[in-house]
Design a protein around this motif. Structure first.
Motif, PDB file in Angstrom:
ATOM      1  N   VAL A  79       0.847  -1.198   0.000  1.00 43.68           N
ATOM      2  CA  VAL A  79       0.000   0.000   0.000  1.00 43.68           C
ATOM      3  C   VAL A  79       0.879   1.243   0.000  1.00 43.68           C
ATOM      4  N   ALA A  80       1.891   1.255   0.860  1.00 47.52           N
ATOM      5  CA  ALA A  80       2.773   2.420   0.946  1.00 47.52           C
ATOM      6  C   ALA A  80       3.543   2.630  -0.354  1.00 47.52           C
ATOM      7  N   ALA A  81       4.005   1.546  -0.971  1.00 49.95           N
ATOM      8  CA  ALA A  81       4.764   1.667  -2.220  1.00 49.95           C
ATOM      9  C   ALA A  81       3.909   2.275  -3.327  1.00 49.95           C
ATOM     10  N   LEU A  82       2.692   1.794  -3.463  1.00 49.49           N
ATOM     11  CA  LEU A  82       1.807   2.325  -4.493  1.00 49.49           C
ATOM     12  C   LEU A  82       1.446   3.779  -4.218  1.00 49.49           C
ATOM     13  N   ALA A  83       1.179   4.094  -2.952  1.00 52.81           N
ATOM     14  CA  ALA A  83       0.770   5.454  -2.601  1.00 52.81           C
ATOM     15  C   ALA A  83       1.919   6.443  -2.749  1.00 52.81           C
ATOM     16  N   SER A  84       3.145   6.018  -2.449  1.00 52.61           N
ATOM     17  CA  SER A  84       4.288   6.924  -2.480  1.00 52.61           C
ATOM     18  C   SER A  84       4.919   6.999  -3.866  1.00 52.61           C
ATOM     19  N   LEU A  85       5.228   5.849  -4.450  1.00 53.51           N
ATOM     20  CA  LEU A  85       5.941   5.810  -5.730  1.00 53.51           C
ATOM     21  C   LEU A  85       5.018   5.972  -6.928  1.00 53.51           C
ATOM     22  N   GLY A  86       3.762   5.518  -6.768  1.00 56.08           N
ATOM     23  CA  GLY A  86       2.823   5.478  -7.883  1.00 56.08           C
ATOM     24  C   GLY A  86       2.896   4.140  -8.590  1.00 56.08           C
ATOM     25  N   PRO A  87       1.807   3.680  -9.161  1.00 57.55           N
ATOM     26  CA  PRO A  87       1.773   2.333  -9.748  1.00 57.55           C
ATOM     27  C   PRO A  87       2.629   2.158 -10.985  1.00 57.55           C
ATOM     28  N   ASP A  88       2.989   3.243 -11.682  1.00 58.11           N
ATOM     29  CA  ASP A  88       3.732   3.085 -12.931  1.00 58.11           C
ATOM     30  C   ASP A  88       5.209   3.420 -12.806  1.00 58.11           C
ATOM     31  N   ALA A  89       5.700   3.657 -11.608  1.00 57.05           N
ATOM     32  CA  ALA A  89       7.132   3.900 -11.417  1.00 57.05           C
ATOM     33  C   ALA A  89       7.918   2.626 -11.712  1.00 57.05           C
ATOM     34  N   ARG A  90       9.173   2.781 -12.090  1.00 59.53           N
ATOM     35  CA  ARG A  90      10.045   1.640 -12.385  1.00 59.53           C
ATOM     36  C   ARG A  90      11.385   1.826 -11.679  1.00 59.53           C
ATOM     37  N   LEU A  91      12.066   0.724 -11.437  1.00 57.74           N
ATOM     38  CA  LEU A  91      13.373   0.740 -10.789  1.00 57.74           C
ATOM     39  C   LEU A  91      14.431   0.507 -11.856  1.00 57.74           C
ATOM     40  N   SER A  92      15.466   1.342 -11.884  1.00 62.41           N
ATOM     41  CA  SER A  92      16.429   1.328 -12.981  1.00 62.41           C
ATOM     42  C   SER A  92      17.816   0.902 -12.517  1.00 62.41           C
ATOM     43  N   THR A  93      18.430   0.007 -13.282  1.00 63.23           N
ATOM     44  CA  THR A  93      19.828  -0.361 -13.094  1.00 63.23           C
ATOM     45  C   THR A  93      20.612   0.256 -14.239  1.00 63.23           C
ATOM     46  N   ARG A  94      21.738   0.928 -13.911  1.00 67.92           N
ATOM     47  CA  ARG A  94      22.433   1.720 -14.927  1.00 67.92           C
ATOM     48  C   ARG A  94      23.919   1.366 -14.976  1.00 67.92           C
ATOM     49  N   VAL A  95      24.522   1.704 -16.091  1.00 68.02           N
ATOM     50  CA  VAL A  95      25.974   1.708 -16.222  1.00 68.02           C
ATOM     51  C   VAL A  95      26.378   3.110 -16.648  1.00 68.02           C
ATOM     52  N   VAL A  96      27.339   3.683 -15.942  1.00 72.13           N
ATOM     53  CA  VAL A  96      27.795   5.040 -16.258  1.00 72.13           C
ATOM     54  C   VAL A  96      29.306   5.027 -16.462  1.00 72.13           C
ATOM     55  N   GLN A  97      29.788   6.088 -17.079  1.00 74.05           N
ATOM     56  CA  GLN A  97      31.232   6.219 -17.268  1.00 74.05           C
ATOM     57  C   GLN A  97      31.884   6.562 -15.950  1.00 74.05           C
ATOM     58  N   GLY A  98      33.049   5.978 -15.703  1.00 72.41           N
ATOM     59  CA  GLY A  98      33.794   6.266 -14.490  1.00 72.41           C
ATOM     60  C   GLY A  98      34.626   7.526 -14.618  1.00 72.41           C
ATOM     61  N   ALA A  99      35.743   7.561 -13.893  1.00 66.25           N
ATOM     62  CA  ALA A  99      36.578   8.762 -13.869  1.00 66.25           C
ATOM     63  C   ALA A  99      37.326   8.988 -15.177  1.00 66.25           C
ATOM     64  N   SER A 100      37.405   7.957 -16.015  1.00 66.87           N
ATOM     65  CA  SER A 100      38.082   8.088 -17.301  1.00 66.87           C
ATOM     66  C   SER A 100      37.247   7.400 -18.374  1.00 66.87           C
ATOM     67  N   PRO A 101      37.510   7.676 -19.659  1.00 70.62           N
ATOM     68  CA  PRO A 101      36.691   7.073 -20.727  1.00 70.62           C
ATOM     69  C   PRO A 101      36.723   5.548 -20.746  1.00 70.62           C
ATOM     70  N   ASP A 102      37.787   4.951 -20.198  1.00 67.61           N
ATOM     71  CA  ASP A 102      37.883   3.490 -20.212  1.00 67.61           C
ATOM     72  C   ASP A 102      37.491   2.879 -18.870  1.00 67.61           C
ATOM     73  N   ALA A 103      36.771   3.638 -18.056  1.00 68.31           N
ATOM     74  CA  ALA A 103      36.272   3.128 -16.766  1.00 68.31           C
ATOM     75  C   ALA A 103      34.747   3.150 -16.788  1.00 68.31           C
ATOM     76  N   VAL A 104      34.133   2.057 -16.361  1.00 70.39           N
ATOM     77  CA  VAL A 104      32.673   2.002 -16.295  1.00 70.39           C
ATOM     78  C   VAL A 104      32.256   1.573 -14.896  1.00 70.39           C
ATOM     79  N   VAL A 105      31.055   2.034 -14.503  1.00 71.06           N
ATOM     80  CA  VAL A 105      30.528   1.734 -13.169  1.00 71.06           C
ATOM     81  C   VAL A 105      29.126   1.152 -13.315  1.00 71.06           C
ATOM     82  N   LEU A 106      28.933  -0.023 -12.764  1.00 71.38           N
ATOM     83  CA  LEU A 106      27.613  -0.646 -12.700  1.00 71.38           C
ATOM     84  C   LEU A 106      26.926  -0.130 -11.444  1.00 71.38           C
ATOM     85  N   VAL A 107      25.811   0.581 -11.626  1.00 73.87           N
ATOM     86  CA  VAL A 107      25.148   1.266 -10.517  1.00 73.87           C
ATOM     87  C   VAL A 107      23.883   0.508 -10.124  1.00 73.87           C
ATOM     88  N   GLY A 108      23.877  -0.054  -8.925  1.00 75.98           N
ATOM     89  CA  GLY A 108      22.710  -0.787  -8.451  1.00 75.98           C
ATOM     90  C   GLY A 108      21.530   0.129  -8.223  1.00 75.98           C
TER      91      GLY A 108
END
Length: 475
Positions: free
Chosen positions: A136-165
Motif C-alpha cells: 500500500v505504501a509503495a503504491l501510494a508513495s511511488l505510484g503504480p507506474d514507477a520503475r526501478l532502474s539499473t544503470r551503467v555510467v562512465q567512471g573517472a576516465s573514458p575506459d572506466a565504467v561503473v555498474l550502478v545498483g
C-alpha cells in the motif's frame, strides 16, 4: 438473484487479476473465467517456519503503462446477518489450534463498518501479511507506474565504467528463465547496451567497478532469525543483485553472502562476451556525480512488482520496495528509514494506527499489526476511491488457485473447500504465527474484507484461518 450477484462479483474479482500491456492489465496464468477454473500450483510462502521463502539519484522513473481503474463495488446485496456471522466466527475462533492471542475483524468494504471484531486492536506479529502494508505504501508513495532502474555510467576516465545498483532484486542474471510475469529487466540486455555504447566511443578495454551506495545500513533486519538467509527465505539486502541474490535462479538456496560482487562478476563476463575486454579486478566503487549514462534497464512497473510481492510472498522484493519508499519520502534507504517512511505514508492515508514495523517483508518477529489495521488497508486497496492501490487487491492469492493459497494445502478442508475461488487473501507464516487477510464476497454479493491473526499458535492454524475466511465468504 443472490447467485447471480455472487457470480458478478466473482467476475469483478477476476478482472482485478487481468492486466494487458495496452491498459496496464495483464493476463495471469490462472484461467479465471466463469466457465472453468484451472488450478495452478506455486511455491509455498518463503518463511522461516515449516512450509506455508552524494550517491546517484534514486533510479525510479515514471514511464510505462498505468494500472487501469478497476470497478470494485460492494454489490447490490445486503450485509450478512451479524448475529449468525458472529456466532459462527466466535465458534471457529475458539479452536485451540489458534492459541491464546488472536485478532479478528470483518469490514464492509464499501462503508468500513465493522461486521465482526474480536481482539481487533491487539498488536500481533503479522508475519507476511506485513507485505500488505508495504505494498500500500509503495503504491501510494511511488505510484503504480514507477520503475526501478539499473544503470551503467562512465567512471573517472573514458575506459572506466561503473555498474550502478538501482535496487531491483528481480534483475535477471545470465541463466535466469525469461517469459514470466512480471517481465524482468535483464543484466544481459544491460551488457549489450553498454557494449554498444562503448564501441560507438571506440572503447574496447575497460575497468569495471560497482556502486551499491543507493542503500545504507545493515543488510539484515532487527528481529530476523539467523537461519533466514541460509534457509533461502531472503538474501542480504543490497542495491545491486541479480536473481534476488540466488546462486541458482531456479532454487532458493543457496543465497549469496555478497550479491553485489556476484552481479558485477556476471556483468563482466557478459561484457567480455560482447567483445569488450574487462580488467580482471572488479571492485566496489562510487559513480562520479553527473556521470554519462552508457546503458540502462528498467524493471516492470511498481503495480506489477506489488502483485508479484503479494502473490508469491516475495521477501526480497518487499524490502526493496520499502527502500524506494524511503528514498521518495526523504529517509535513508535502510530498514529503519524504510519502516519510518512506510508509517509516514500510512499517516497521510489515515491508516497508520495499529502498525509498528521493524522490516517490510514480515520476517521480523518484532513487527506488530492489529487485525483492524490490516482489514482497513485491504478495504482501502479495493475501494473505487483509491484506484492507485488496486494492485494490492489484484495481487492477493486466490484461494485454491494461485500463489501461497494455490499450493495444494490451503482451502482443502470440508469446511473451506466450497469457497475455493471466492476468497483472495495474503498469507502469513512464521514459527508459532499464522495470519490471513484479504477480501471475499458474501453469498448475496457483498464485498467484505477480513483479517485473522494469531501469534501464539501451538503447531499450525492454517486450516482454521481458511475456515474463518470461508465462513465470511458463505455468510
Amino acid at each position: 438473484m443472490a447467485r447471480h450477484d455472487r457470480l458478478v462479483m466473482l467476475a469483478t474479482l477476476a478482472v482485478l487479476q487481468v492486466l494487458t500491456v495496452v491498459t496496464g492489465v495483464y493476463a495471469m496464468t490462472t484461467d479465471f473465467s466463469l466457465g472453468a477454473l484451472t488450478r495452478q500450483t506455486s511455491p509455498t510462502e518463503p518463511t522461516a517456519s515449516p512450509p506455508e521463502g552524494s550517491p546517484p539519484p534514486a533510479p525510479v522513473v515514471t514511464s510505462g503503462p498505468v494500472l487501469a481503474q478497476l470497478s470494485v463495488k460492494s454489490g447490490g446485496g445486503p450485509l450478512p446477518t451479524k448475529g449468525t456471522l458472529t456466532r459462527q466466527l466466535t465458534d471457529a475462533l475458539g479452536d485451540e489450534a489458534l492459541g491464546k492471542r488472536v485478532g479478528a475483524v470483518v469490514l464492509d468494504a464499501a462503508t468500513g463498518e465493522r461486521i465482526f471484531a474480536a481482539g481487533a486492536d491487539t498488536p500481533i506479529t503479522p508475519a507476511s501479511t506485513t507485505k500488505i502494508v508495504t505494498c500500500v505504501a509503495a503504491l501510494a508513495s511511488l505510484g503504480p507506474d514507477a520503475r526501478l532502474s539499473t544503470r551503467v555510467v562512465q567512471g573517472a576516465s573514458p575506459d572506466a565504467v561503473v555498474l550502478v545498483g538501482g535496487g531491483d532484486p528481480l534483475l535477471a542474471g545470465p541463466s535466469a528463465r525469461q517469459g514470466g510475469y512480471p517481465k524482468q529487466a535483464s543484466l544481459a540486455t544491460l551488457a549489450s547496451r553498454t557494449a554498444a555504447a562503448l564501441k560507438a566511443r571506440n572503447v574496447k578495454k575497460v575497468t569495471l567497478t560497482y556502486d551499491t551506495s543507493l542503500y545504507t545500513g545493515p543488510a539484515t533486519a532487527p528481529g530476523w532469525k539467523p537461519g533466514y538467509i541460509p534457509e533461502g527465505n531472503v538474501a542480504p539486502v543490497h542495491a545491486l543483485a541479480i536473481d534476488e541474490g540466488r546462486q541458482n535462479p531456479r532454487s532458493n538456496t543457496p543465497r549469496l553472502s555478497d550479491p553485489p560482487a556476484h552481479a558485477a562478476a556476471a556483468f563482466a563476463r557478459l561484457l567480455r562476451g560482447k567483445g569488450v575486454t574487462v580488467a580482471k579486478s572488479v571492485r566496489p566503487g562510487k559513480a562520479p556525480a553527473g556521470a554519462a549514462e552508457l546503458g540502462r534497464v528498467d524493471s516492470a512497473p511498481v503495480y506489477a512488482l506489488v502483485e508479484h510481492t503479494l502473490t508469491h510472498s516475495d521477501n526480497d522484493l518487499a524490502e526493496a520496495l520499502a527502500r524506494h519508499v524511503a528514498i521518495k519520502e526523504g529517509q535513508p534507504a535502510s530498514f529503519d528509514g524504510g519502516t519510518k517512511a512506510i508509517i509516514a505514508v500510512l499517516q497521510r492515508l489515515g491508516a497508520a494506527q495499529g502498525v509498528a514495523l521493524s522490516d517490510a517483508s514480515g520476517l521480523s518477529i518484532r513487527n506488530r499489526i492489529s487485525a483492524a489495521a490490516l482489514a482497513k488497508l485491504v478495504a482501502m486497496a479495493g475501494s473505487p476511491a483509491s484506484p492507485g492501490l488496486h494492485a494490492v487487491a489484484s495481487g492477493m492469492p486466490i484461494a485454491g488457485f494461485s500463489g501461497t493459497l494455490g499450493n495444494g494445502r490451503r482451502f482443502t478442508g470440508r469446511d473451506s473447500r466450497g469457497q475455493v475461488g471466492l476468497v483472495r487473501a495474503k498469507t502469513g507464516t512464521l514459527n508459532n504465527v499464522n495470519t490471513l487477510a484479504g477480501l471475499a464476497t458474501t453469498k448475496d454479493g457483498r464485498l467484505v474484507t477480513f483479517a485473522f491473526l494469531a501469534d501464539q499458535v501451538p503447531v499450525n492454524a492454517e486450516p482454521v484461518l481458511d475456515r474463518l475466511a470461508a465462513i465470511v465468504a458463505r455468510s
